[in-house]
Motif scaffolding. Structure first.
Motif, PDB file in Angstrom:
ATOM      1  N   ILE A 180       4.129 -42.853 -18.311  1.00 55.50           N
ATOM      2  CA  ILE A 180       3.116 -42.257 -17.439  1.00 55.50           C
ATOM      3  C   ILE A 180       2.075 -43.305 -17.065  1.00 55.50           C
ATOM      4  O   ILE A 180       1.567 -44.032 -17.911  1.00 55.50           O
ATOM      5  CB  ILE A 180       2.446 -41.064 -18.145  1.00 55.50           C
ATOM      6  N   VAL A 181       1.766 -43.386 -15.768  1.00 56.21           N
ATOM      7  CA  VAL A 181       0.723 -44.265 -15.248  1.00 56.21           C
ATOM      8  C   VAL A 181      -0.313 -43.379 -14.575  1.00 56.21           C
ATOM      9  O   VAL A 181       0.010 -42.635 -13.650  1.00 56.21           O
ATOM     10  CB  VAL A 181       1.291 -45.274 -14.225  1.00 56.21           C
ATOM     11  N   LEU A 182      -1.549 -43.417 -15.050  1.00 56.05           N
ATOM     12  CA  LEU A 182      -2.619 -42.599 -14.476  1.00 56.05           C
ATOM     13  C   LEU A 182      -3.376 -43.397 -13.433  1.00 56.05           C
ATOM     14  O   LEU A 182      -3.784 -44.533 -13.671  1.00 56.05           O
ATOM     15  CB  LEU A 182      -3.583 -42.131 -15.559  1.00 56.05           C
ATOM     16  N   LYS A 183      -3.545 -42.782 -12.258  1.00 60.03           N
ATOM     17  CA  LYS A 183      -4.237 -43.437 -11.155  1.00 60.03           C
ATOM     18  C   LYS A 183      -5.266 -42.482 -10.573  1.00 60.03           C
ATOM     19  O   LYS A 183      -5.101 -41.271 -10.637  1.00 60.03           O
ATOM     20  CB  LYS A 183      -3.243 -43.796 -10.046  1.00 60.03           C
ATOM     21  N   LYS A 184      -6.302 -43.054 -10.012  1.00 60.06           N
ATOM     22  CA  LYS A 184      -7.265 -42.314  -9.201  1.00 60.06           C
ATOM     23  C   LYS A 184      -7.555 -43.200  -8.002  1.00 60.06           C
ATOM     24  O   LYS A 184      -8.113 -44.275  -8.155  1.00 60.06           O
ATOM     25  CB  LYS A 184      -8.535 -42.014  -9.995  1.00 60.06           C
ATOM     26  N   TRP A 185      -7.112 -42.763  -6.847  1.00 61.23           N
ATOM     27  CA  TRP A 185      -7.058 -43.564  -5.632  1.00 61.23           C
ATOM     28  C   TRP A 185      -6.214 -44.802  -5.907  1.00 61.23           C
ATOM     29  O   TRP A 185      -5.049 -44.685  -6.186  1.00 61.23           O
ATOM     30  CB  TRP A 185      -8.451 -43.894  -5.129  1.00 61.23           C
ATOM     31  N   TYR A 186      -6.803 -45.988  -5.865  1.00 61.95           N
ATOM     32  CA  TYR A 186      -6.030 -47.200  -6.107  1.00 61.95           C
ATOM     33  C   TYR A 186      -6.308 -47.807  -7.469  1.00 61.95           C
ATOM     34  O   TYR A 186      -5.832 -48.895  -7.774  1.00 61.95           O
ATOM     35  CB  TYR A 186      -6.311 -48.231  -5.013  1.00 61.95           C
ATOM     36  N   THR A 187      -7.074 -47.137  -8.304  1.00 62.81           N
ATOM     37  CA  THR A 187      -7.431 -47.642  -9.623  1.00 62.81           C
ATOM     38  C   THR A 187      -6.418 -47.154 -10.651  1.00 62.81           C
ATOM     39  O   THR A 187      -6.186 -45.960 -10.781  1.00 62.81           O
ATOM     40  CB  THR A 187      -8.831 -47.139 -10.017  1.00 62.81           C
TER      41      THR A 187
ATOM     42  N   ASN B 191     -11.702 -34.363 -25.077  1.00 67.86           N
ATOM     43  CA  ASN B 191     -13.075 -34.801 -25.324  1.00 67.86           C
ATOM     44  C   ASN B 191     -13.378 -36.076 -24.559  1.00 67.86           C
ATOM     45  O   ASN B 191     -12.488 -36.809 -24.149  1.00 67.86           O
ATOM     46  CB  ASN B 191     -13.296 -35.034 -26.818  1.00 67.86           C
ATOM     47  N   GLN B 192     -14.666 -36.368 -24.414  1.00 70.89           N
ATOM     48  CA  GLN B 192     -15.069 -37.599 -23.732  1.00 70.89           C
ATOM     49  C   GLN B 192     -14.752 -38.838 -24.558  1.00 70.89           C
ATOM     50  O   GLN B 192     -14.613 -39.925 -24.015  1.00 70.89           O
ATOM     51  CB  GLN B 192     -16.559 -37.565 -23.421  1.00 70.89           C
ATOM     52  N   GLU B 193     -14.624 -38.680 -25.869  1.00 72.39           N
ATOM     53  CA  GLU B 193     -14.342 -39.824 -26.733  1.00 72.39           C
ATOM     54  C   GLU B 193     -12.854 -40.198 -26.724  1.00 72.39           C
ATOM     55  O   GLU B 193     -12.490 -41.258 -27.228  1.00 72.39           O
ATOM     56  CB  GLU B 193     -14.763 -39.538 -28.174  1.00 72.39           C
ATOM     57  N   ASP B 194     -12.002 -39.322 -26.204  1.00 71.67           N
ATOM     58  CA  ASP B 194     -10.568 -39.606 -26.156  1.00 71.67           C
ATOM     59  C   ASP B 194     -10.288 -40.740 -25.180  1.00 71.67           C
ATOM     60  O   ASP B 194     -11.014 -40.945 -24.211  1.00 71.67           O
ATOM     61  CB  ASP B 194      -9.782 -38.368 -25.717  1.00 71.67           C
ATOM     62  N   THR B 195      -9.226 -41.448 -25.440  1.00 75.59           N
ATOM     63  CA  THR B 195      -8.851 -42.564 -24.576  1.00 75.59           C
ATOM     64  C   THR B 195      -7.831 -42.102 -23.545  1.00 75.59           C
ATOM     65  O   THR B 195      -7.297 -40.996 -23.616  1.00 75.59           O
ATOM     66  CB  THR B 195      -8.254 -43.719 -25.388  1.00 75.59           C
ATOM     67  N   ILE B 196      -7.560 -42.961 -22.592  1.00 75.72           N
ATOM     68  CA  ILE B 196      -6.547 -42.678 -21.578  1.00 75.72           C
ATOM     69  C   ILE B 196      -5.181 -42.550 -22.247  1.00 75.72           C
ATOM     70  O   ILE B 196      -4.361 -41.721 -21.854  1.00 75.72           O
ATOM     71  CB  ILE B 196      -6.538 -43.785 -20.510  1.00 75.72           C
ATOM     72  N   GLY B 197      -4.934 -43.318 -23.294  1.00 75.39           N
ATOM     73  CA  GLY B 197      -3.677 -43.212 -24.034  1.00 75.39           C
ATOM     74  C   GLY B 197      -3.514 -41.844 -24.680  1.00 75.39           C
ATOM     75  O   GLY B 197      -2.414 -41.285 -24.692  1.00 75.39           O
ATOM     76  N   ASP B 198      -4.612 -41.288 -25.214  1.00 76.35           N
ATOM     77  CA  ASP B 198      -4.564 -39.934 -25.774  1.00 76.35           C
ATOM     78  C   ASP B 198      -4.278 -38.903 -24.690  1.00 76.35           C
ATOM     79  O   ASP B 198      -3.523 -37.956 -24.907  1.00 76.35           O
ATOM     80  CB  ASP B 198      -5.887 -39.592 -26.466  1.00 76.35           C
ATOM     81  N   LEU B 199      -4.876 -39.089 -23.525  1.00 73.25           N
ATOM     82  CA  LEU B 199      -4.639 -38.178 -22.406  1.00 73.25           C
ATOM     83  C   LEU B 199      -3.178 -38.228 -21.963  1.00 73.25           C
ATOM     84  O   LEU B 199      -2.573 -37.200 -21.671  1.00 73.25           O
ATOM     85  CB  LEU B 199      -5.554 -38.523 -21.244  1.00 73.25           C
ATOM     86  N   LYS B 200      -2.607 -39.424 -21.952  1.00 70.09           N
ATOM     87  CA  LYS B 200      -1.193 -39.564 -21.596  1.00 70.09           C
ATOM     88  C   LYS B 200      -0.300 -38.818 -22.586  1.00 70.09           C
ATOM     89  O   LYS B 200       0.684 -38.192 -22.197  1.00 70.09           O
ATOM     90  CB  LYS B 200      -0.786 -41.032 -21.567  1.00 70.09           C
TER      91      LYS B 200
ATOM     92  N   PHE C  89      -5.662 -46.854 -14.595  1.00 71.90           N
ATOM     93  CA  PHE C  89      -6.448 -46.847 -15.814  1.00 71.90           C
ATOM     94  C   PHE C  89      -5.624 -47.370 -16.990  1.00 71.90           C
ATOM     95  O   PHE C  89      -4.471 -46.997 -17.170  1.00 71.90           O
ATOM     96  CB  PHE C  89      -6.948 -45.441 -16.118  1.00 71.90           C
ATOM     97  N   LYS C  90      -6.238 -48.235 -17.785  1.00 68.70           N
ATOM     98  CA  LYS C  90      -5.606 -48.801 -18.974  1.00 68.70           C
ATOM     99  C   LYS C  90      -5.732 -47.833 -20.142  1.00 68.70           C
ATOM    100  O   LYS C  90      -6.592 -46.962 -20.160  1.00 68.70           O
ATOM    101  CB  LYS C  90      -6.262 -50.137 -19.341  1.00 68.70           C
TER     102      LYS C  90
END
Length: 73
Positions: free
Chosen positions: A42-49, A19-28, A51-52
């Motif tokens: 796990i470290v999530l990146k998109k290009w050079y960004t 869902n859109q309400e989920d956080t990056i931590g939930d996605l991890k 995400f916390k």
């Protein structure tokens, strides 16, 4: 619902629906459940960004399908 495609650049590609309400931590945690790695590594990146964990997916994703790269640290 958002479909997120995560690629580790070593041959693993994971598709996760969340869902859109989920956080990056939930996605991890969802990625870790499918791949068998610990979610803290796990470290999530998109290009050079990088995400916390506290940022929601609705804040950082504009379309309904997103592509992330993930690294195992």
């Amino acid at each position: 619902m958002i479909e997120v495609v995560c690629n580790d650049r070593l041959g693993k590609k994971v598709r996760v629906k969340c869902n859109q309400e989920d956080t990056i931590g939930d996605l991890k945690k969802l990625i870790a459940a499918q791949t068998g790695t610990r979610w803290e590594k796990i470290v999530l990146k998109k290009w050079y960004t990088i995400f916390k964990d506290h940022v929601s997916l609705g804040d950082c994703i504009l379309e309904h399908r997103a592509l992330f790269d993930w690294l195992q640290v």
